[in-house]
Structure formats: structure tokens, C-alpha cells
Design a protein around this motif. Structure first.
Motif, PDB file in Angstrom:
ATOM      1  N   UNK A   1       0.723  -1.338   0.068  1.00  0.00           N
ATOM      2  CA  UNK A   1       0.092  -0.163  -0.218  1.00  0.00           C
ATOM      3  C   UNK A   1       1.478   1.384  -0.033  1.00  0.00           C
ATOM      4  N   UNK A   2       0.428   2.218  -0.525  1.00  0.00           N
ATOM      5  CA  UNK A   2       1.268   3.555  -1.066  1.00  0.00           C
ATOM      6  C   UNK A   2       0.187   4.941  -0.828  1.00  0.00           C
ATOM      7  N   UNK A   3       0.387   4.840   0.168  1.00  0.00           N
ATOM      8  CA  UNK A   3      -0.806   6.313   0.394  1.00  0.00           C
ATOM      9  C   UNK A   3      -0.300   7.760   0.695  1.00  0.00           C
ATOM     10  N   UNK A   4      -0.549   8.333  -0.440  1.00  0.00           N
ATOM     11  CA  UNK A   4       0.141  10.565  -0.246  1.00  0.00           C
ATOM     12  C   UNK A   4      -0.591  11.283   0.214  1.00  0.00           C
ATOM     13  N   UNK A   5       0.051  12.030   0.584  1.00  0.00           N
ATOM     14  CA  UNK A   5      -0.827  12.946   1.516  1.00  0.00           C
ATOM     15  C   UNK A   5       0.190  14.602   1.747  1.00  0.00           C
ATOM     16  N   UNK A   6      -0.599  15.451   1.752  1.00  0.00           N
ATOM     17  CA  UNK A   6      -0.140  16.602   1.116  1.00  0.00           C
ATOM     18  C   UNK A   6      -0.146  18.037   0.607  1.00  0.00           C
ATOM     19  N   UNK A   7      -0.791  17.208  -0.435  1.00  0.00           N
ATOM     20  CA  UNK A   7      -1.198  17.929  -1.648  1.00  0.00           C
ATOM     21  C   UNK A   7      -2.369  19.174  -1.108  1.00  0.00           C
ATOM     22  N   UNK A   8      -2.182  20.067  -1.864  1.00  0.00           N
ATOM     23  CA  UNK A   8      -3.484  20.990  -1.286  1.00  0.00           C
ATOM     24  C   UNK A   8      -3.197  21.933  -2.506  1.00  0.00           C
ATOM     25  N   UNK A   9      -3.434  23.607  -2.177  1.00  0.00           N
ATOM     26  CA  UNK A   9      -3.139  24.339  -2.920  1.00  0.00           C
ATOM     27  C   UNK A   9      -2.645  25.337  -2.589  1.00  0.00           C
ATOM     28  N   UNK A  10      -1.058  25.824  -3.459  1.00  0.00           N
ATOM     29  CA  UNK A  10       0.290  27.003  -3.464  1.00  0.00           C
ATOM     30  C   UNK A  10       0.124  28.047  -4.147  1.00  0.00           C
ATOM     31  N   UNK A  11       0.792  29.093  -3.322  1.00  0.00           N
ATOM     32  CA  UNK A  11       0.771  30.420  -4.549  1.00  0.00           C
ATOM     33  C   UNK A  11       2.359  30.247  -5.133  1.00  0.00           C
ATOM     34  N   UNK A  12       2.312  30.562  -6.778  1.00  0.00           N
ATOM     35  CA  UNK A  12       3.381  30.127  -6.745  1.00  0.00           C
ATOM     36  C   UNK A  12       4.643  31.009  -6.597  1.00  0.00           C
ATOM     37  N   UNK A  13       6.077  29.996  -6.083  1.00  0.00           N
ATOM     38  CA  UNK A  13       7.380  30.568  -5.034  1.00  0.00           C
ATOM     39  C   UNK A  13       7.365  30.323  -3.444  1.00  0.00           C
ATOM     40  N   UNK A  14       6.001  29.232  -3.348  1.00  0.00           N
ATOM     41  CA  UNK A  14       5.426  28.770  -1.888  1.00  0.00           C
ATOM     42  C   UNK A  14       6.862  27.767  -2.015  1.00  0.00           C
ATOM     43  N   UNK A  15       6.020  27.093  -0.874  1.00  0.00           N
ATOM     44  CA  UNK A  15       6.288  25.911  -1.000  1.00  0.00           C
ATOM     45  C   UNK A  15       5.655  24.202  -0.130  1.00  0.00           C
ATOM     46  N   UNK A  16       6.113  23.698  -1.024  1.00  0.00           N
ATOM     47  CA  UNK A  16       4.512  22.642  -0.170  1.00  0.00           C
ATOM     48  C   UNK A  16       5.503  20.710  -0.106  1.00  0.00           C
ATOM     49  N   UNK A  17       5.529  19.964   1.279  1.00  0.00           N
ATOM     50  CA  UNK A  17       6.253  19.183   0.306  1.00  0.00           C
ATOM     51  C   UNK A  17       4.857  17.726   1.233  1.00  0.00           C
ATOM     52  N   UNK A  18       4.817  17.290  -0.285  1.00  0.00           N
ATOM     53  CA  UNK A  18       3.963  15.555  -0.430  1.00  0.00           C
ATOM     54  C   UNK A  18       4.878  14.346   0.579  1.00  0.00           C
ATOM     55  N   UNK A  19       3.882  13.672   1.228  1.00  0.00           N
ATOM     56  CA  UNK A  19       4.544  12.131   1.465  1.00  0.00           C
ATOM     57  C   UNK A  19       4.008  10.762   1.274  1.00  0.00           C
ATOM     58  N   UNK A  20       4.512   9.999   1.236  1.00  0.00           N
ATOM     59  CA  UNK A  20       3.697   9.045   0.837  1.00  0.00           C
ATOM     60  C   UNK A  20       4.646   7.513   1.906  1.00  0.00           C
ATOM     61  N   UNK A  21       3.125   7.316   2.403  1.00  0.00           N
ATOM     62  CA  UNK A  21       3.258   6.196   3.432  1.00  0.00           C
ATOM     63  C   UNK A  21       3.762   4.762   3.130  1.00  0.00           C
ATOM     64  N   UNK A  22       4.801   4.272   3.032  1.00  0.00           N
ATOM     65  CA  UNK A  22       4.701   2.644   2.243  1.00  0.00           C
ATOM     66  C   UNK A  22       4.108   1.597   3.708  1.00  0.00           C
ATOM     67  N   UNK A  23       3.264   0.688   3.026  1.00  0.00           N
ATOM     68  CA  UNK A  23       3.483  -0.805   3.927  1.00  0.00           C
ATOM     69  C   UNK A  23       3.448  -1.532   2.754  1.00  0.00           C
ATOM     70  N   UNK A  24       3.323  -2.686   3.448  1.00  0.00           N
ATOM     71  CA  UNK A  24       2.911  -4.489   3.100  1.00  0.00           C
ATOM     72  C   UNK A  24       4.824  -4.662   1.783  1.00  0.00           C
ATOM     73  N   UNK A  25       6.044  -4.409   2.315  1.00  0.00           N
ATOM     74  CA  UNK A  25       6.702  -4.918   1.911  1.00  0.00           C
ATOM     75  C   UNK A  25       7.942  -4.491   2.612  1.00  0.00           C
ATOM     76  N   UNK A  26       9.228  -5.009   2.543  1.00  0.00           N
ATOM     77  CA  UNK A  26      10.398  -4.680   3.112  1.00  0.00           C
ATOM     78  C   UNK A  26      11.200  -3.079   2.258  1.00  0.00           C
ATOM     79  N   UNK A  27      10.912  -1.557   2.980  1.00  0.00           N
ATOM     80  CA  UNK A  27      11.078  -0.492   2.479  1.00  0.00           C
ATOM     81  C   UNK A  27      12.094   0.041   2.867  1.00  0.00           C
ATOM     82  N   UNK A  28      12.642   0.720   1.405  1.00  0.00           N
ATOM     83  CA  UNK A  28      14.092   0.606   1.214  1.00  0.00           C
ATOM     84  C   UNK A  28      15.041   0.180   0.457  1.00  0.00           C
ATOM     85  N   UNK A  29      13.866  -0.911   0.334  1.00  0.00           N
ATOM     86  CA  UNK A  29      15.152  -2.395  -0.637  1.00  0.00           C
ATOM     87  C   UNK A  29      14.283  -1.961  -2.354  1.00  0.00           C
ATOM     88  N   UNK A  30      13.379  -1.362  -2.372  1.00  0.00           N
ATOM     89  CA  UNK A  30      12.964  -0.803  -4.281  1.00  0.00           C
ATOM     90  C   UNK A  30      13.644   0.842  -4.118  1.00  0.00           C
TER      91      UNK A  30
END
Length: 123
Positions: free
Chosen positions: A3-32
Motif C-alpha cells: 500500500x502506498x498512501x500520499x498526503x500533503x497536497x493542496x493549493x499553494x501560490x507560485x514561489x511558495x513551498x509544499x511537501x508531499x509524503x507517501x506512507x508505504x506498507x506491506x513490504x520491506x521499505x528501502x529495498x526498492x
């Protein structure tokens, strides 16, 4: 199951900043390889950035110097830091897990995908 679940999206003004996250589960993360892709209405999905199991990163030319891909293997989480976004960066952003032995900015290199998180950049 993977499972991969993204979060952190939204509206932002040009020149700003935004951080997206993706939580992974169901396998050994870091191996791929892990990647971020995006798709705007009426356009094909395109690769934004990838990071391999050793931490090597690759970026699309359109985001080089503005976006940074990273991961926290202790938290099974992938990130995309978006600095100085532009209106043309507006899209649905997806995280994806790489197939064994592949780590390219192409959709065919990835086998599992999240549902996406919407990013809208206003001028």
C-alpha cells in the motif's frame, strides 16, 4: 499487500513551498526504487523524481533545482519537497514502488501506485 498512501497536497501560490509524503506498507521499505510521478488533465503521466535503494536521485529537467526527493526508511515514508512551484506544476501527484532492478523516470519501471494527491499552484 503493498500500500502506498500520499498526503500533503493542496493549493499553494507560485514561489511558495509544499511537501508531499507517501506512507508505504506491506513490504520491506528501502529495498526498492521509489518515485514520484504527476499527471495533469489532458496530459500523459510523467516522471518527476526517483530515488534508488542507495539514495541516488534522478530528476526531470523541469523540476531540477526546485524539487527534492528524499525518504525516511525508519518511518517507511517517501517525501517530495516542492520549492518555488510554478502553475505548470499543477497536477495529481502519485508515488510508486519500483520493480526489482529498475529505477528510471518511466512508468513501466514501477509496479505499485498510490491513489494520488492533488497539487494546485496559483500565479
Amino acid at each position: 499487500q503493498v500500500q502506498l498512501v500520499e498526503s500533503g497536497g493542496g493549493s499553494v501560490q507560485a514561489g511558495g513551498s509544499l511537501r508531499l509524503s507517501c506512507a508505504a506498507s506491506g513490504y520491506t521499505y528501502g529495498s526498492r526504487c521509489m518515485g514520484w510521478f504527476r499527471q495533469a488533465p489532458g496530459k500523459e503521466r510523467e516522471g518527476v523524481a526517483v530515488i534508488d535503494s542507495r539514495g541516488k536521485t534522478t530528476y526531470a529537467d523541469s523540476v531540477k533545482g526546485r524539487f527534492t526527493i528524499s525518504q525516511d526508511t525508519s518511518k517507511n515514508t517517501l517525501f517530495l519537497q516542492m520549492n518555488s512551484p510554478k502553475p505548470e506544476d499543477s497536477a495529481m501527484y502519485y508515488c510508486a514502488r519500483g520493480r526489482w532492478g529498475f529505477c528510471f523516470l518511466t512508468s513501466a519501471s514501477f509496479d505499485y501506485w498510490g491513489q494520488g494527491t492533488q497539487v494546485t499552484v496559483s500565479s
